[in-house]
Design a protein around this motif. Structure first.
Motif, PDB file in Angstrom:
ATOM      1  N   ASN A 278       0.835  -1.191   0.000  1.00 25.45           N
ATOM      2  CA  ASN A 278       0.000   0.000   0.000  1.00 25.45           C
ATOM      3  C   ASN A 278       0.875   1.247   0.000  1.00 25.45           C
ATOM      4  OD1 ASN A 278       0.939   0.225   2.644  1.00 25.45           O
ATOM      5  ND2 ASN A 278      -0.909  -0.679   3.521  1.00 25.45           N
ATOM      6  N   LYS A 279       0.238   2.409   0.125  1.00 21.26           N
ATOM      7  CA  LYS A 279       1.000   3.658   0.057  1.00 21.26           C
ATOM      8  C   LYS A 279       1.868   3.874   1.288  1.00 21.26           C
ATOM      9  CE  LYS A 279      -2.869   6.387   1.861  1.00 21.26           C
ATOM     10  NZ  LYS A 279      -3.768   7.528   1.588  1.00 21.26           N
ATOM     11  N   ILE A 347       0.628   1.471  -8.627  1.00 17.71           N
ATOM     12  CA  ILE A 347      -0.799   1.200  -8.727  1.00 17.71           C
ATOM     13  C   ILE A 347      -1.530   2.537  -8.620  1.00 17.71           C
ATOM     14  CG2 ILE A 347      -2.767  -0.030  -7.749  1.00 17.71           C
ATOM     15  CD1 ILE A 347      -0.820  -2.006  -6.533  1.00 17.71           C
ATOM     16  N   LEU A 348      -2.382   2.850  -9.611  1.00 15.38           N
ATOM     17  CA  LEU A 348      -3.087   4.127  -9.661  1.00 15.38           C
ATOM     18  C   LEU A 348      -4.581   3.913  -9.495  1.00 15.38           C
ATOM     19  CD1 LEU A 348      -1.253   5.692 -12.745  1.00 15.38           C
ATOM     20  CD2 LEU A 348      -0.603   5.832 -10.336  1.00 15.38           C
ATOM     21  N   ASP A 349      -5.262   4.905  -8.874  1.00 19.87           N
ATOM     22  CA  ASP A 349      -6.708   4.845  -8.770  1.00 19.87           C
ATOM     23  C   ASP A 349      -7.339   5.570  -9.958  1.00 19.87           C
ATOM     24  OD1 ASP A 349      -6.245   7.483  -8.293  1.00 19.87           O
ATOM     25  OD2 ASP A 349      -6.976   7.497  -6.219  1.00 19.87           O
ATOM     26  N   ASN A 350      -8.672   5.801  -9.880  1.00 19.53           N
ATOM     27  CA  ASN A 350      -9.367   6.420 -11.009  1.00 19.53           C
ATOM     28  C   ASN A 350      -8.903   7.837 -11.266  1.00 19.53           C
ATOM     29  OD1 ASN A 350     -10.899   4.105 -11.328  1.00 19.53           O
ATOM     30  ND2 ASN A 350     -12.526   4.818  -9.981  1.00 19.53           N
ATOM     31  N   GLU A 351      -8.382   8.498 -10.241  1.00 19.82           N
ATOM     32  CA  GLU A 351      -7.927   9.871 -10.388  1.00 19.82           C
ATOM     33  C   GLU A 351      -6.427   9.948 -10.652  1.00 19.82           C
ATOM     34  OE1 GLU A 351      -9.152  11.901  -6.896  1.00 19.82           O
ATOM     35  OE2 GLU A 351     -11.314  11.736  -7.347  1.00 19.82           O
ATOM     36  N   LYS A 352      -5.822   8.836 -11.032  1.00 19.05           N
ATOM     37  CA  LYS A 352      -4.397   8.761 -11.349  1.00 19.05           C
ATOM     38  C   LYS A 352      -3.508   9.061 -10.142  1.00 19.05           C
ATOM     39  CE  LYS A 352      -5.480   7.951 -15.620  1.00 19.05           C
ATOM     40  NZ  LYS A 352      -5.338   6.590 -16.182  1.00 19.05           N
ATOM     41  N   ILE A 355      -1.709   4.769  -5.165  1.00 16.16           N
ATOM     42  CA  ILE A 355      -2.262   4.156  -3.961  1.00 16.16           C
ATOM     43  C   ILE A 355      -1.459   2.922  -3.536  1.00 16.16           C
ATOM     44  CG2 ILE A 355      -4.582   4.984  -4.419  1.00 16.16           C
ATOM     45  CD1 ILE A 355      -5.279   2.220  -5.508  1.00 16.16           C
TER      46      ILE A 355
END
Length: 604
Positions: A278-279, A347-352, A355
């Motif tokens: 994780n981050k 690893i990127l979320d929907n908002e780039k 995470i």
């Protein structure tokens, strides 16, 4: 049910509505009662004043113009008998504003009220202009007095001013009574309304509670529950919306779970190690391969959980950089007898936004070993080929230039060239055979044969050769006659020849070479050993003795090509057998290989 917040709010709202209604009604009534009472008293006072003024005007007119008007007015007002007028305060003034007569006072309070009315009239009402300041209001602490000024005329002549003051106490009593009735009625209505409100609210919140239970179950992962969507109105629409949401969530979660399980199965069976963090740089997931991937790497710090998972600090530094920069990091990690390839991706979320990060690790030890073997193979082949080619070139050039004059010298050169050519031919043949063995393109069959007979023939053929080299040679059977074994007798003979040839090369005169056999009940195999009393093998050479072209430096270029033991190992591997070596430098070496015993009845 009273624990329900919605029910409590409903009852509270009803009670507040009732109280607000009562308060608004009382306020409006108070205002209306005050205005109505004031208007009524004003109208009544005007009527009374006009009636009295008319009476006084008639009395003055009857008396004649020569009579004393003040006396006539005083006498006339004393004889006035209207009870409504007499219940009010009245004051009579002449045209000059002097008091002629006032209501008789029987108490100090009445006298004080008359004086207050007289003061108000003298200040604001008495005037020579007709109908000016006709109405007035005298406000005191307890009540309010409405004042009416009416001029008294005889014809067109003003003869006096009449002021009547009527108290306004009635509305207070009416308002107090109304307040009491309104309060009592409001309380009774609230009590009677509480029961239907309770049951109506209970019936109303029952489907809402069910919707809330469904929402709670959905939050806990139970997507089988459904709300009652048969209720009419907004609550039914809400239940239908929740049911539709539950159905979509169920399908979505099922799809996501199936995809997750599919990916997990794929990740668990692949040979590459996968670790996701994780981050905060804490491991979230690792597949099965990562548990055994780094078994060959010594653990530097057993108290660090991260290093127990991935025992390379530089890899965790790559994870940290990847989380900070979002870049992909690749590196090759080399440790003792092993090598690994590392790839770290963000690893990127929907908002780039970053995470986490995922690391992919692959054991490339075999690839590195094969690459090193390839480089060594090319170098060794070049070296082995260069030696005979250099020798032949050194002999051919003098012959070609005519520098060798004597015939015996030329014959000696030809002999050396022939020897080196045969040596080069053997080297090429061995290389081709080893390549075919390793590629499994050299096919030969295995079948039962008598090892006793094969070893007896060996002893007969090789004993004279060993005696010529001043070496003792014999075959011994430690467990007696051997059982029939499975294999290829020609290839087994080739293996023994390779082992005997090596033993003969590295054993000085006066030494001994022994072929010994032994049958093991535990493994159900025959062990064949070739032992010598030669110079032995250094401990740092023994792990590489079966490598292609590997020879001790002291013997390189003089005793063989270095392919014999590699060929022997490949032949035994092809037949499903093994070969081992034991050696102590300066005392001798023993090579041992296995052959399976044939079970059942054997026909020859």
């Amino acid at each position: 049910m009273f624990r329900s917040v919605f029910l409590r709010k409903m009852i509270f709202l009803v009670l507040v509505a009732l109280c607000a209604s009562a308060l608004i009604s009382a306020t409006l009534y108070n205002y209306a009662a005050t205005e109505v009472t004031k208007n009524r008293i004003e109208e009544q006072s005007i009527d009374q004043a006009r009636a009295l003024a008319s009476y006084l005007a008639n009395s003055v007119q009857k008396a004649g113009a020569d009579s004393n008007r003040s006396e006539i007015l005083k006498e006339a007002s004393s004889g006035y008998t209207d009870p409504y007028t007499l219940n009010a305060y009245y004051l009579l003034y002449d045209t000059a504003g002097r008091s002629i007569i006032t209501t008789a006072s029987s108490t100090p309070e009445q006298q004080s009220r008359i004086e207050a009315i007289d003061s108000y009239a003298q200040t604001y009402m008495l005037t020579s202009t007709a109908n000016k300041n006709l109405l007035g209001r005298l406000v005191e602490e307890k009540d309010t007095t409405i004042l009416v000024q009416v001029p008294v005329y005889t014809g067109e002549n003003l003869v006096a001013y009449l002021v009547i003051g009527a108290a306004q106490p009635v509305h207070a009593t009416i308002g107090t009574d109304f307040y009491q009735v309104l309060l009592l009625s409001t309380l009774m209505v609230a009590l009677f309304m509480a029961i239907p409100v309770y049951f109506a609210s209970k019936r109303l919140i029952r489907p809402l509670n069910r919707v809330a239970e469904v929402a709670t179950a959905l939050g806990q992962g139970d997507f089988t529950v459904r709300a009652n969507d048969r209720t009419k109105g907004e609550i039914g629409d809400l239940a239908a919306s929740v049911n539709e949401l539950a159905e979509r969530l169920s399908k979505s979660i099922t799809s996501v779970t199936t995809e997750r399980n599919r990916l997990k199965e794929i990740f668990d069976i692949i040979s590459e190690g996968i670790v996701s963090v994780n981050k905060d740089l804490q491991p979230d997931y690792s597949n099965n391969a990562i548990a055994t991937l780094f078994e060959k790497v010594p653990r530097k710090n057993l108290f660090t959980e991260k290093l127990q998972l991935i025992p390379f600090e530089e890899v965790w530094e790559d994870f940290d950089k990847c989380l900070k920069t979002g870049e992909t990091f690749e590196r090759t990690i080399e440790a003792k007898d092993c090598a690994y390839s590392s790839t770290i991706v963000p690893i990127l979320d929907n908002e780039k936004a970053i995470i986490g990060a995922t690391g992919f690790f692959r054991d490339i030890s075999e690839q590195e070993r094969l690459e090193q073997t390839r480089r060594d193979y090319v170098a060794n082949v070049s070296h082995e080929l260069r030696t005979p080619l250099t020798a032949m070139r050194g002999l051919v050039e003098p012959l070609a230039d005519g520098m060798v004059k004597k015939e015996e010298d030329r014959q000696r050169y030809y002999g050396i060239i022939l020897h080196e050519t045969m040596r080069l031919s053997r080297l090429i043949d061995d290389m081709l055979e080893l390549s075919r063995l390793q590629a499994r393109t050299l096919a030969f069959k295995t079948f039962p044969f008598d090892l006793n007979k094969l070893l007896s023939e060996f002893e007969t053929k090789f004993k004279p050769v060993m005696e010529d080299a001043d070496l003792e040679f014999h075959v011994e059977h430690k467990t007696g006659t051997l059982p029939t074994v499975m294999g290829n007798p020609d290839r087994v003979e080739q293996i023994i020849v390779i082992l005997l040839d090596n033993a003969k090369k590295y054993t000085p005169a006066g030494g001994s070479i022994i072929i010994s056999t032994e049958y093991s009940d535990e493994t159900d195999k025959v062990l064949v050993s070739v032992s010598d009393t030669g110079q032995g093998i250094h401990e740092y050479d023994i792990d590489h003795i079966f490598d292609r072209f590997y020879k001790a430096d002291r013997a390189r270029g003089k005793k063989g090509t270095g392919l014999g033991l590699a060929i022997a190992k490949e032949l035994l591997s092809y037949m499903g057998e093994t070969i081992t070596v034991q050696s102590e430098y300066g005392e001798g070496t023993t090579f041992t290989f296995t052959l399976k015993r044939v079970t059942g009845t054997v026909w020859y």
